[in-house]
Structures are given as C-alpha cells and as structure tokens.
Design a protein around this motif. Structure first.
Motif, PDB file in Angstrom:
ATOM      1  N   SER A   1       0.838  -1.215   0.000  1.00  0.00           N
ATOM      2  CA  SER A   1       0.000   0.000   0.000  1.00  0.00           C
ATOM      3  C   SER A   1       0.864   1.254   0.000  1.00  0.00           C
ATOM      4  CB  SER A   1      -0.917   0.038   1.225  1.00  0.00           C
ATOM      5  OG  SER A   1      -1.860  -0.989   1.151  1.00  0.00           O
TER       6      SER A   1
ATOM      7  N   ASP B   1      -5.783  -0.845  -4.806  1.00  0.00           N
ATOM      8  CA  ASP B   1      -5.197  -1.370  -3.560  1.00  0.00           C
ATOM      9  C   ASP B   1      -6.161  -2.348  -2.902  1.00  0.00           C
ATOM     10  OD1 ASP B   1      -3.595  -1.934  -1.446  1.00  0.00           O
ATOM     11  OD2 ASP B   1      -3.700   0.051  -0.516  1.00  0.00           O
ATOM     12  N   GLU B   2      -5.924  -3.620  -3.101  1.00  0.00           N
ATOM     13  CA  GLU B   2      -6.780  -4.685  -2.553  1.00  0.00           C
ATOM     14  C   GLU B   2      -8.270  -4.357  -2.723  1.00  0.00           C
ATOM     15  OE1 GLU B   2      -5.767  -6.711   0.984  1.00  0.00           O
ATOM     16  OE2 GLU B   2      -3.690  -6.022   0.967  1.00  0.00           O
TER      17      GLU B   2
END
Ligand code: ADP
Ligand code: MG
Length: 241
Positions: free
Chosen positions: A43, A162-163
């Motif tokens: 991240s 991001d995820e």
C-alpha cells in the motif's frame, strides 16, 4: 516504453524503513499484480505512486516526468487514478454525482458531458440502475463498482487498485474481479495489489512479489506461480495455493 518507472524508491516512517529499494517499471497496457504478505509495503508503494505519501528517496517517473515535481496534483491523479480497499466514495453525493464531480472539477467537463461519461461507465460496471442512490444504500460490491466507474470516467492512463476486494463479503468478490477483468481486456494499464492469486494469475501479464520492503522477484504469472525462484515467494505461495 514504460508508463511508470520506479527506481531506488525508499520510504520510512520514523525509524521504520518500509520501502527499502524498490525498482520496477510498467509498460503501456501492462496489468501488473503486486503480491506479498501483509505489512510488506504494498500500500505504501501505491500511495507513493499516487502522491499520497512522499518518498524518502528514489524516483517515480510517469511518462518521462519525475512525479515529485508535479505542480498540479489533481491533474496527475486524474491520469493515475487510485481505487481503494475502502471505496472512498463521497457519502453525501449520489452515485451519478460521484462519477461526475471529478470530471467537472479537474477535467473542467461540462455537466452534460460529465453526465454522459458517468452514465457510460456506470453502465459498463452494471451500476446504471443505481444512479440516484447514495453510497450507504449500496452493498460493498456495488460501492466498489461505482468507485471503478468514477476512476474510469476520468479517462486515466493508469489505474492503481489497492486490494479492491479485501473489504468485501465473499459473495461480492467475484462481481468486482469480473469488472476489473473486463477493463483489463480493453488494454488499460493497471497496477493491482491483490491477495486473489487465481485472479492475479488470470488477469496479469506481470507479477511483482514484495517482501519486507523489497521486490524479491518479478516475472510472468507462469514464472512466478509455476516456478518461483525466491524461497520467500515459494513460502508465500504455499500459504495461498
Ligand atoms: P501492505 O499494504 O503490504 O500490507 P503497508 O504499506 O500498509 O503494507 O505497511 C507497511 C508498513 O508500513 C507497516 O509496518 C505499517 O505499519 C507501516 N505504515 C504504513 N503507513 C504508515 C503510516 N502512515 N505511518 C506509520 N507507519 C506506517
Ligand atoms: Mg495494504
């Protein structure tokens, strides 16, 4: 020709050196999946690319320009959009407005054009029936599809994810991955942090494995998933497969 090229990237938070020396680049049309354990710095790296964190060292070059010299950050972020784990929609705005506001403010699009573009992309992610809803009325999967439409409506060069499915109930993961796969087919450049290994294998042409602030290994899905070289990659993958 690389769209984003990262060299010697470092980031520390106080004494904690989170990114130690990151080097990799992404070519136009690449779908790069970043994999690695929680806490490895994935991240933080995406946040550096989106100028949400300031690197402690190194360079991030976007289309030949050092992004740290960016004067107009909103304009840069319109080119390199980010989709977050927690959606980050504007809660007080309708779905339609969420997908129009950036176009009007940053791209200076007229209301009519912004609406037309927003509708086009909401249609694409299957959210056109919800244009008047507020985010709180939507499921997690629906919110994430709106966030993706909002990013697409800015006509970015690159989207960072991001995820994107980590905050979703399991039954909603598939619908969001499906949307991302469809965008990938259209040739948009994407960098996706994910724990969905089957998806990564399927959608990516480039896999980057991060461990403890460094890139241990990168390659094609075939290379990384079938024949990993680093012991850390092997250990990580056996936990998922
Ligand atoms: P990942 O996304 O791979 O799970 P992160 O980039 O979120 O990893 O975090 C890597 C490390 O950086 C963690 O140890 C985390 O605690 C630390 N970290 C991330 N953001 C901050 C911050 N804003 N302040 C202090 N430490 C941070
Ligand atoms: Mg993370």
């Amino acid at each position: 020709m690389s769209v984003i090229s990262i060299s010697g990237l470092k980031k520390s938070f106080g004494e904690n050196e989170v990114l130690k020396d990151i080097n990799f680049s992404v070519n136009k049309g690449d779908v790069t999946c970043i994999i690695g354990s929680s806490g490895s710095g994935k991240s933080t790296m995406l946040r550096c690319i989106n100028l949400l964190e300031e690197p402690t060292g190194g360079e991030i070059i976007y289309n030949g320009q050092n992004i740290l010299e960016t004067k107009n950050i909103p304009a840069y972020r319109a080119k390199v959009e980010m989709v977050f784990q927690s959606f980050n929609l504007f809660e007080n705005m309708t779905v339609l407005k969420n997908c129009m506001i950036g176009q009007m403010k940053v791209l200076k699009a007229s209301k009519e054009v912004a609406k037309k573009e927003a509708m086009y992309y909401l249609e694409k992610v299957g959210m056109a029936p919800y244009i008047n809803a507020k985010p709180r009325q939507l499921s997690g999967g629906q919110k994430q599809r709106v966030a993706i439409a909002r990013a697409l409506a800015m006509k970015p060069d690159v989207i960072l994810f991001d995820e994107p499915t980590s905050a979703l109930d399991p039954q909603m993961v598939g619908e969001v991955l499906e949307v991302i796969k469809n965008i990938a087919k259209e040739g948009l450049t994407m960098i996706i942090v994910t724990h969905e290994m089957a998806f990564a294998r399927d959608v990516a042409n480039h896999i980057v494995f991060m461990n403890d602030g460094v890139i241990c290994e990168e390659g094609t899905p075939q290379e990384i998933f079938t024949n990993p070289k680093c012991p850390e990659t092997k250990a990580f993958l056996t936990r998922f497969m």
